[in-house]
Scaffold this active site. Sequence first.
Site, mmCIF file in Angstrom:
data_model
loop_
_atom_site.group_PDB
_atom_site.id
_atom_site.type_symbol
_atom_site.label_atom_id
_atom_site.label_comp_id
_atom_site.label_asym_id
_atom_site.label_seq_id
_atom_site.Cartn_x
_atom_site.Cartn_y
_atom_site.Cartn_z
ATOM 1 N N HIS A 197 -4.150 14.646 -28.335
ATOM 2 C CA HIS A 197 -2.608 13.904 -28.351
ATOM 3 C C HIS A 197 -1.706 15.840 -28.705
ATOM 4 C CE1 HIS A 197 -3.539 10.262 -29.123
ATOM 5 N NE2 HIS A 197 -2.333 9.710 -29.601
ATOM 6 N N GLU A 208 6.379 5.177 -21.124
ATOM 7 C CA GLU A 208 6.956 6.161 -20.929
ATOM 8 C C GLU A 208 7.512 6.395 -19.618
ATOM 9 O OE1 GLU A 208 4.083 6.321 -21.724
ATOM 10 O OE2 GLU A 208 3.427 6.253 -23.904
ATOM 11 N N HIS A 239 11.033 7.561 9.564
ATOM 12 C CA HIS A 239 10.464 6.627 9.179
ATOM 13 C C HIS A 239 10.788 5.234 10.124
ATOM 14 C CE1 HIS A 239 8.736 9.132 6.487
ATOM 15 N NE2 HIS A 239 8.055 8.318 6.571
ATOM 16 N N HIS A 242 4.825 2.872 11.091
ATOM 17 C CA HIS A 242 5.737 3.384 9.577
ATOM 18 C C HIS A 242 6.523 5.451 9.776
ATOM 19 C CE1 HIS A 242 5.642 4.248 5.656
ATOM 20 N NE2 HIS A 242 4.770 5.407 5.919
HETATM 21 C C1 LIG Z 1 4.484 8.297 -4.917
HETATM 22 C C2 LIG Z 1 4.523 8.070 -3.412
HETATM 23 N N1 LIG Z 1 3.415 8.427 -3.036
HETATM 24 C C3 LIG Z 1 2.840 8.153 -1.615
HETATM 25 C C4 LIG Z 1 3.815 8.529 -1.042
HETATM 26 C C5 LIG Z 1 4.447 8.827 0.806
HETATM 27 N N2 LIG Z 1 4.265 7.255 1.020
HETATM 28 C C6 LIG Z 1 5.188 7.344 1.360
HETATM 29 S S1 LIG Z 1 5.237 5.946 2.303
HETATM 30 C C7 LIG Z 1 4.469 5.148 2.093
HETATM 31 C C8 LIG Z 1 4.061 4.073 2.211
HETATM 32 C C9 LIG Z 1 4.082 3.397 2.418
HETATM 33 O O1 LIG Z 1 4.079 2.068 2.476
HETATM 34 P P1 LIG Z 1 5.209 1.018 2.430
HETATM 35 O O2 LIG Z 1 5.662 1.297 1.215
HETATM 36 O O3 LIG Z 1 4.721 -0.691 2.399
HETATM 37 O O4 LIG Z 1 6.371 1.288 3.314
HETATM 38 P P2 LIG Z 1 6.392 0.927 4.488
HETATM 39 O O5 LIG Z 1 5.105 0.389 5.104
HETATM 40 O O6 LIG Z 1 6.287 -0.887 4.471
HETATM 41 O O7 LIG Z 1 8.116 1.144 5.675
HETATM 42 C C10 LIG Z 1 3.503 6.412 1.102
HETATM 43 C C11 LIG Z 1 2.190 6.189 0.943
HETATM 44 C C12 LIG Z 1 5.308 7.893 -1.469
HETATM 45 N N3 LIG Z 1 6.690 8.266 -0.926
HETATM 46 N N4 LIG Z 1 4.933 8.642 -3.208
#
Ligand SMILES: Cc1ncc(C[n+]2csc(CCOP(=O)(O)OP(=O)(O)O)c2C)c(N)n1
Length: 667
Positions: A476, A414, A34, A265
Amino acid sequence: MITKNNLNIKELKLMSNAIRALSMDAIEKANSGHPGMPLGMADVSTILFKYFLKFNPQNPNWVDRDRFVLSAGHGSMLLYSILHLVKYKKMTLDQLKKFRQLNSKTPGHPELNLECGVETTTGPLGQGLSNSVGMAIAEQHLNSKFGKSLVNHYTYAIVSDGCLMEGISQESISLAGHLNLKKLIILFDSNKVSIDGPISLSTSENHLERFKACNWDVQEINGHNFYQIYNAIKKAKKSNKPSLISCNTLIGYGSPNKQGKNLSHGAPLGKDELKKTKKKLGWNYPDFFVPKNVLKLWEKITLKGIKENKKWNNILKNTNTKKRKSFLYQLKLNIPNNTFLKLKKLKMEFGNSKEEMATRKASNSVIEVLAKNIPFLIGGAADLTESNLTKSDNQKVFNKKNSKGTYIYFGIREHAMVGAMTGMALHGGIIPYGGSFLIFTDYCKPSIRLASFMKIKVIYIMTHDSIGLGEDGPTHQPIEQLAGLRSIPNLNVLRPADAIETLECWETALNQNSPSVISLTRQNVPIVRNRNLNTNFSKEGAYIISETKKNKRDITILATGSEVSIALEAKNILEKKSLNVTVVSMPCWEIFEKKKNNYKNKILGPINNRIAIEAASKFGWTKYIKNDDYILGMNDFGSSAPHNILYNKFGLNSKELVKLALKVCKK
Ligand SMILES: Cc1ncc(C[n+]2csc(CCOP(=O)(O)OP(=O)(O)O)c2C)c(N)n1
């Protein structure tokens, strides 16, 4: 206030471009990763590391170091590049070249590796933020206990749009604001882009107002303006509240065709675009090459850290003996011996009492002893203190007015509770425990999973552990939770049968170097083990609790928790029918699994004549039992009714167990 004349922008640009270049090269070589986030957050990180972060790469364990968490773990190359540039010994250039490869120190997402400067495992978005809250709690507690000469550090976390979209972020922010964790500083990479495209596709909230509403100080800056970054962090450090610095950045900064777009990204830029990006950044060097003058600039940070650490070592050396000893004792986490002596006494009391007692109640008596004797134990619950029975009378509450307190009201959060417990354990100097209902392990499973992955010492007290909770009903009543938790590697799932085993399970959990769930009943259960009280049998994972004749058995009944007493009842009935019955209590499968085969075989007996009872899903039991027909368990959700009625409705009683045993014996 830093103004135009105070910062050497040219040098800062070179430093942040070194992060960018190394990150792009490593991602390109791995052909995955990334780049967007390392390119976008390089400027903020450079200022943070150069002017603020207190750490010593030659002594990564230094307790008074600032903690830095990359919550947006997909930007791992940002972290690895920096850790290399500030010279963590093991974070070599070779490791950057092995990004995302087997056995490298540079896995796809950061994995806890203090030696290399990685403070926690991140990747599942939002988890790192919750860990940073725990780290800040730990700092605030130890600071109030030992004073700022020994404990005085900040916790910084980089979070992304994704981290702040996740539900855990709201719980964590809200908790941090309530506890007024003023040394927590969050740097928000506000690039307004996620995987699917601009975040306007899916969100329209105002984070600044949101944090403000949770009692945070907020600032908004241009994340590529070194002056603004510097001044904002400086201001945040002085704040009396936790701080959010929302940094407006461009994802993929510098890439002529991908900057500001989701294209940057999560995929390598591509050879051509990489070349163009380096050119635009003015970085005219070969791959993985950082010129000496730039390395020198980064080295200055290292040298500053070494000096600061030395200064602190001297302070510790000159601290009066009593305080120094007590500080070092807190950090070692060695359970004081007299704790075990006091527990022994309590065990005898349990053994002598004929009273039925819920295991959650027994756990409360254990906590009473532990809290009095273990200065580094911090407990809490997610608004179920009176149900989980997690608080002892002598624990004072940790809050913004009393950071010396050792009990935290986590509120109905939690997920943040478990994420924060992880942060507290990772920080060091604390063994955290926290309570909720077993059913709500589903609400914090992602954090339990990461704690298990990291093998940290935390204890989850999960009560109301079966249909035995009764009238609250099927919403529950945990059915599949034990099976789910048992499937998590490194997690010990302990389900004691009575007060004696509850105490033993607590002792066992305290001695583990990985997380433990202690699963406890709401309902009263009889004392089923009042012999051999000097030995902790539960720590074997499973043991013979009762047998008709040694080395002679017609049937073996395996049971856990509240169902052990049912198995013992069935044994009495079967013995009247001249059968030799062995009842095995199995408080912890995971520990039992680690035993030698001859111990396991001795306990389990021949498989053909083995049956089991547990008021939970049968899933997983065929590890020990021939097939589902040999197991009494739950095949459906429970029901709302008093617990004894439910046990009969679902066939979890001695009558059914006897029937099953007789059927199996006849075969
Ligand atoms: C809980 C979770 N859901 C989904 C993902 C898959 N995932 C990795 S990065 C991302 C989103 C990236 O957007 P952002 O947080 O804005 O990061 P940027 O594009 O700015 O690097 C997703 C959905 C993950 N790592 N963790």
